[in-house]
Motif scaffolding. Sequence first.
Motif, PDB file in Angstrom:
ATOM      1  N   LEU A   1       2.973  12.996   0.676  1.00 14.33           N
ATOM      2  CA  LEU A   1       4.046  13.038  -0.319  1.00 14.33           C
ATOM      3  C   LEU A   1       5.076  14.131  -0.088  1.00 14.33           C
ATOM      4  CD1 LEU A   1       2.190  12.250  -3.661  1.00 14.33           C
ATOM      5  CD2 LEU A   1       3.719  10.776  -2.362  1.00 14.33           C
ATOM      6  N   GLY A   2       4.677  15.245   0.480  1.00 14.88           N
ATOM      7  CA  GLY A   2       5.636  16.337   0.592  1.00 14.88           C
ATOM      8  C   GLY A   2       6.190  16.712  -0.769  1.00 14.88           C
ATOM      9  N   ASP A   3       7.518  16.738  -0.884  1.00 14.35           N
ATOM     10  CA  ASP A   3       8.176  17.090  -2.152  1.00 14.35           C
ATOM     11  C   ASP A   3       8.667  15.872  -2.920  1.00 14.35           C
ATOM     12  OD1 ASP A   3       7.854  19.835  -1.644  1.00 14.35           O
ATOM     13  OD2 ASP A   3       9.707  19.887  -0.448  1.00 14.35           O
TER      14      ASP A   3
ATOM     15  N   LEU B   1      -3.736  15.600  -4.942  1.00 15.49           N
ATOM     16  CA  LEU B   1      -2.327  15.478  -5.316  1.00 15.49           C
ATOM     17  C   LEU B   1      -1.598  16.817  -5.211  1.00 15.49           C
ATOM     18  CD1 LEU B   1      -2.622  13.243  -8.504  1.00 15.49           C
ATOM     19  CD2 LEU B   1      -1.880  12.526  -6.225  1.00 15.49           C
ATOM     20  N   PRO B   2      -0.316  16.773  -4.841  1.00 19.62           N
ATOM     21  CA  PRO B   2       0.499  17.987  -4.910  1.00 19.62           C
ATOM     22  C   PRO B   2       0.804  18.331  -6.367  1.00 19.62           C
ATOM     23  CG  PRO B   2       1.857  16.115  -4.300  1.00 19.62           C
ATOM     24  CD  PRO B   2       0.436  15.619  -4.330  1.00 19.62           C
ATOM     25  N   ASP B   3       1.336  19.512  -6.587  1.00 18.12           N
ATOM     26  CA  ASP B   3       1.574  19.976  -7.955  1.00 18.12           C
ATOM     27  C   ASP B   3       2.667  19.191  -8.678  1.00 18.12           C
ATOM     28  OD1 ASP B   3      -0.357  21.922  -7.598  1.00 18.12           O
ATOM     29  OD2 ASP B   3       1.077  23.486  -7.013  1.00 18.12           O
TER      30      ASP B   3
ATOM     31  N   LYS C   1       0.843  -1.192   0.000  1.00 19.56           N
ATOM     32  CA  LYS C   1       0.000   0.000   0.000  1.00 19.56           C
ATOM     33  C   LYS C   1       0.880   1.244   0.000  1.00 19.56           C
ATOM     34  CE  LYS C   1      -3.605   2.739   0.979  1.00 19.56           C
ATOM     35  NZ  LYS C   1      -4.377   2.514   2.208  1.00 19.56           N
ATOM     36  N   VAL C   2       0.490   2.222  -0.822  1.00 20.18           N
ATOM     37  CA  VAL C   2       1.151   3.521  -0.819  1.00 20.18           C
ATOM     38  C   VAL C   2       0.075   4.587  -0.993  1.00 20.18           C
ATOM     39  CG1 VAL C   2       1.623   3.445  -3.307  1.00 20.18           C
ATOM     40  CG2 VAL C   2       3.029   4.902  -1.824  1.00 20.18           C
ATOM     41  N   ARG C   3       0.227   5.711  -0.283  1.00 20.12           N
ATOM     42  CA  ARG C   3      -0.773   6.780  -0.343  1.00 20.12           C
ATOM     43  C   ARG C   3      -0.200   7.966  -1.109  1.00 20.12           C
ATOM     44  NH1 ARG C   3      -2.580   8.517   5.263  1.00 20.12           N
ATOM     45  NH2 ARG C   3      -4.464   9.257   4.237  1.00 20.12           N
ATOM     46  N   MET C   4      -0.836   8.293  -2.227  1.00 18.38           N
ATOM     47  CA  MET C   4      -0.388   9.384  -3.082  1.00 18.38           C
ATOM     48  C   MET C   4      -1.317  10.570  -2.891  1.00 18.38           C
ATOM     49  SD  MET C   4       2.285   8.084  -4.511  1.00 18.38           S
ATOM     50  CE  MET C   4       2.662   9.132  -5.909  1.00 18.38           C
TER      51      MET C   4
ATOM     52  N   VAL D   1       3.134  15.959  -8.916  1.00 19.24           N
ATOM     53  CA  VAL D   1       2.784  14.614  -9.379  1.00 19.24           C
ATOM     54  C   VAL D   1       1.397  14.677 -10.015  1.00 19.24           C
ATOM     55  CG1 VAL D   1       1.774  13.901  -7.176  1.00 19.24           C
ATOM     56  CG2 VAL D   1       2.652  12.170  -8.736  1.00 19.24           C
ATOM     57  N   SER D   2       1.183  13.889 -11.056  1.00 17.07           N
ATOM     58  CA  SER D   2      -0.075  13.929 -11.798  1.00 17.07           C
ATOM     59  C   SER D   2      -0.734  12.556 -11.831  1.00 17.07           C
ATOM     60  CB  SER D   2       0.171  14.391 -13.240  1.00 17.07           C
ATOM     61  OG  SER D   2       0.920  13.410 -13.948  1.00 17.07           O
ATOM     62  N   VAL D   3      -2.021  12.569 -12.135  1.00 24.03           N
ATOM     63  CA  VAL D   3      -2.751  11.319 -12.324  1.00 24.03           C
ATOM     64  C   VAL D   3      -2.105  10.487 -13.426  1.00 24.03           C
ATOM     65  CG1 VAL D   3      -4.903  10.371 -13.225  1.00 24.03           C
ATOM     66  CG2 VAL D   3      -4.976  12.094 -11.423  1.00 24.03           C
ATOM     67  N   GLN D   4      -1.714  11.129 -14.513  1.00 27.00           N
ATOM     68  CA  GLN D   4      -1.102  10.400 -15.626  1.00 27.00           C
ATOM     69  C   GLN D   4       0.171   9.688 -15.185  1.00 27.00           C
ATOM     70  OE1 GLN D   4      -2.388  10.354 -19.142  1.00 27.00           O
ATOM     71  NE2 GLN D   4      -1.180   8.512 -18.743  1.00 27.00           N
ATOM     72  N   GLU D   5       1.001  10.343 -14.368  1.00 26.30           N
ATOM     73  CA  GLU D   5       2.219   9.703 -13.879  1.00 26.30           C
ATOM     74  C   GLU D   5       1.905   8.480 -13.029  1.00 26.30           C
ATOM     75  OE1 GLU D   5       5.794  12.607 -12.926  1.00 26.30           O
ATOM     76  OE2 GLU D   5       3.900  13.439 -12.163  1.00 26.30           O
ATOM     77  N   ILE D   6       0.903   8.618 -12.180  1.00 27.94           N
ATOM     78  CA  ILE D   6       0.529   7.486 -11.326  1.00 27.94           C
ATOM     79  C   ILE D   6       0.091   6.303 -12.176  1.00 27.94           C
ATOM     80  CG2 ILE D   6      -1.177   6.671  -9.650  1.00 27.94           C
ATOM     81  CD1 ILE D   6      -1.134   9.472  -8.418  1.00 27.94           C
ATOM     82  N   LEU D   7      -0.801   6.552 -13.125  1.00 26.26           N
ATOM     83  CA  LEU D   7      -1.322   5.466 -13.960  1.00 26.26           C
ATOM     84  C   LEU D   7      -0.220   4.858 -14.822  1.00 26.26           C
ATOM     85  CD1 LEU D   7      -4.737   7.059 -14.993  1.00 26.26           C
ATOM     86  CD2 LEU D   7      -4.344   5.280 -13.278  1.00 26.26           C
ATOM     87  N   ASP D   8       0.696   5.679 -15.310  1.00 26.07           N
ATOM     88  CA  ASP D   8       1.799   5.173 -16.140  1.00 26.07           C
ATOM     89  C   ASP D   8       2.763   4.317 -15.325  1.00 26.07           C
ATOM     90  OD1 ASP D   8       0.809   6.429 -18.371  1.00 26.07           O
ATOM     91  OD2 ASP D   8       2.191   8.125 -18.291  1.00 26.07           O
TER      92      ASP D   8
END
Length: 386
Positions: free
Chosen positions: A166-168, A201-203, A158-161, A205-212
Amino acid sequence: MVYDYILKNGTVINFQTMQTEIKDIYIKDGVFAEETSDATAQFVIDAKGKYVLPGLVDEHVHLNVSNSNIGSNADLLCIPMGVTTAVDAGTCGWTNFEGFYNYNIVRYVPNVLAYLHVSPYGVHSGCIHEENHDPADFNEREILKKALKYRDTIVGLKVRMCKATLGDYGIAPLKRTVEIADKIGKQTARHCVVDVHYDDLPDNVSVQEILDTLRAGDVITHVMQTHGETMFESDGSVRDALKKARKRGIWVDDCHGRVHWSFANLKNAYADGFYPDIISSDVVRISTFVKPGSSLVHAMCVNSAAGMKELDIFKAVTYTPAKALGILDRAGTLDVGKPADVCIMDVQQTNEEYQDWWGGTCKGNKCFVPLMTLKDGVIVYRQTFF
């Protein structure tokens, strides 16, 4: 042959064809059994007009009641709701998992599996601050040791995004989690699922990055959430990124909770023809039987009100989560020889007005009412009127 139980006249669903039939189910010595011509039973239960389902699977819930601030009690939460298999969603990391296993998991009536949190102490939700997601703190050696020692219980990581964790660090914590999961998978010869809590999400990281970054067989949760970058376009349609991710094998989990969904998002997704693969409760201690995120069955009722079909809802809480977790040998089906975990479910009409956390409302249509739960061929819950 004398069976322990015969469940007669119930409606059974074939989740491969999505067809229903009226069928008798036979149970002996804790497993589903073949019918014989001379069948009798110690107990016969008439399920006419009711669904006879595999025991429900709550793929994302928090159940470490002994040594965490958020865990609910699986016996109280799951069994009355027809849930016979549940997955604790990273309440513990490698430092405190064994306490959870010894004091809770082995004592619970339902089968409780777990996603092991990559953060050493697990989820800190509700504390002064959330858990730290510095990838340097993800102790690969200790995580791997726990995953191997408890390979029949730990199904993934498990990881929480979200901003709170997340911080930086951006996408780095997820990439590190996938690396560790790949190493676990090589040693266990099965897919180690990465379960991603996706929220505000912080600025960086993006949804696209997570899914990729996710692999086929991983799970993206809270897809109906309302904060920051969501899974929806400005016109309410579901983003192509999520549709493409599912096509390449990523499991989509509604993962209800209290705050991680809205009726607006549910209705927009269903109007676009996009339905979750999995419905889970994400119940924690303070939300146990407290609306709007009170139980897996409540999440089923809400999804029905928003437009999801009855049989699809049943599949999303039985067969599909079991398949995603690789546990169809012990959950999610009524196949002969498998553990006799059963939920007998009634479907009643309702005019109840459901509410979400954000002030949205929706008139209900169907109320799912668990009438009986059997675990390993033994009745562990029964409504007084059934």
